[in-house]
Write a protein that holds these residues in place. Sequence first.
Motif, PDB file in Angstrom:
ATOM      1  N   ASN A 161      11.957   6.677  -8.091  1.00  0.00           N
ATOM      2  CA  ASN A 161      12.195   7.471  -6.894  1.00  0.00           C
ATOM      3  C   ASN A 161      11.056   7.225  -5.913  1.00  0.00           C
ATOM      4  N   SER A 162      11.036   7.971  -4.839  1.00  0.00           N
ATOM      5  CA  SER A 162      10.054   7.717  -3.777  1.00  0.00           C
ATOM      6  C   SER A 162       8.609   7.863  -4.228  1.00  0.00           C
ATOM      7  N   SER A 163       8.387   8.576  -5.335  1.00  0.00           N
ATOM      8  CA  SER A 163       7.015   8.785  -5.802  1.00  0.00           C
ATOM      9  C   SER A 163       6.358   7.501  -6.289  1.00  0.00           C
ATOM     10  N   MET A 164       7.152   6.463  -6.587  1.00  0.00           N
ATOM     11  CA  MET A 164       6.558   5.204  -7.055  1.00  0.00           C
ATOM     12  C   MET A 164       5.647   4.581  -5.999  1.00  0.00           C
ATOM     13  N   TRP A 165       5.850   4.986  -4.743  1.00  0.00           N
ATOM     14  CA  TRP A 165       5.080   4.422  -3.639  1.00  0.00           C
ATOM     15  C   TRP A 165       3.897   5.302  -3.222  1.00  0.00           C
ATOM     16  N   ASN A 166       3.593   6.349  -3.983  1.00  0.00           N
ATOM     17  CA  ASN A 166       2.565   7.314  -3.565  1.00  0.00           C
ATOM     18  C   ASN A 166       1.233   6.661  -3.213  1.00  0.00           C
ATOM     19  N   ASP A 167       0.709   5.850  -4.112  1.00  0.00           N
ATOM     20  CA  ASP A 167      -0.616   5.268  -3.895  1.00  0.00           C
ATOM     21  C   ASP A 167      -0.621   4.309  -2.711  1.00  0.00           C
ATOM     22  N   PHE A 168       0.418   3.516  -2.577  1.00  0.00           N
ATOM     23  CA  PHE A 168       0.484   2.578  -1.456  1.00  0.00           C
ATOM     24  C   PHE A 168       0.611   3.319  -0.128  1.00  0.00           C
ATOM     25  N   THR A 169       1.388   4.403  -0.140  1.00  0.00           N
ATOM     26  CA  THR A 169       1.601   5.168   1.088  1.00  0.00           C
ATOM     27  C   THR A 169       0.293   5.720   1.639  1.00  0.00           C
ATOM     28  N   LYS A 170      -0.567   6.194   0.765  1.00  0.00           N
ATOM     29  CA  LYS A 170      -1.859   6.734   1.198  1.00  0.00           C
ATOM     30  C   LYS A 170      -2.639   5.719   2.014  1.00  0.00           C
TER      31      LYS A 170
END
Length: 260
Positions: free
Chosen positions: A31-40
């Motif tokens: 889900n969208s949480s897989m991108w958490n670190d990159f999004t930061k």
Amino acid sequence: MKSFNYKQTPIYYQDEGEGKPLLLIHGFLENSSMWNDFTKLWKSNFRVIRIDLPGHGNTAAHTYLHSMAFYAQVCHQFITDLKLEKTIVVGHSMGGYIGLELIHQFPDKIDQLILLNSTALADSEERKAERTRAVKAIQQFPEAFVSMAVKNLFLPENQNRLKQAIEQAIAEAKKCTTQGIIATLEGLKTRKNHQETLAKTKVKSTIVAGKKDQVVNYAPTKQLAKETSTRLVSLPGGHMSHLEFPQETFEIISNLIAKE
């Protein structure tokens, strides 16, 4: 999280930062949480938009068949509702299949496509049979299926090193409903071969591949890139590049999107 409606179904997403739109599409059982670190890291330079596809994360399943074309139509309405003229798309695994459907159906909306651990090739007959068996397994043993399916996305040599990340990935995968998992498996099994789409598109496209990828095999991916004149960037790991080699994956994608 925010939401928009697609045919009376709320689709959940996250929208952070300002600048060029960057649409991140997760894979199967993600889900969208897989991108958490990159999004930061990206949100200081880009408008980073992450979606929970139907049947994943906070978004309920929509139908009994989640085809890649259906997912692309959901993403297109999303792009339209947000009034995005052009966007960069990064898709992991199934997210890449959806990205290919987007440049096939709506090429005028996409500036660049990055296929992370993904391919334009359709399922082989053997893989289709595996997905059929998976549907039966999820009906009988849903939790056991999810745990095993997620673990199998990681290389055996990384199981201990990434134990915590694997446990987190399994927890996120368990947010998927049984109906959503089955609908998506059916959609994956019936997806089109988009080699011609990749060969003919005017959208700048790149494949970022793991040399040991046990889900999307490297040799056919390398041949696909050659036959379609698509840029190929290789990483040493397997199918979960964003977790196995996060820094290298971040730098590769950042360099690609910075050129837009």
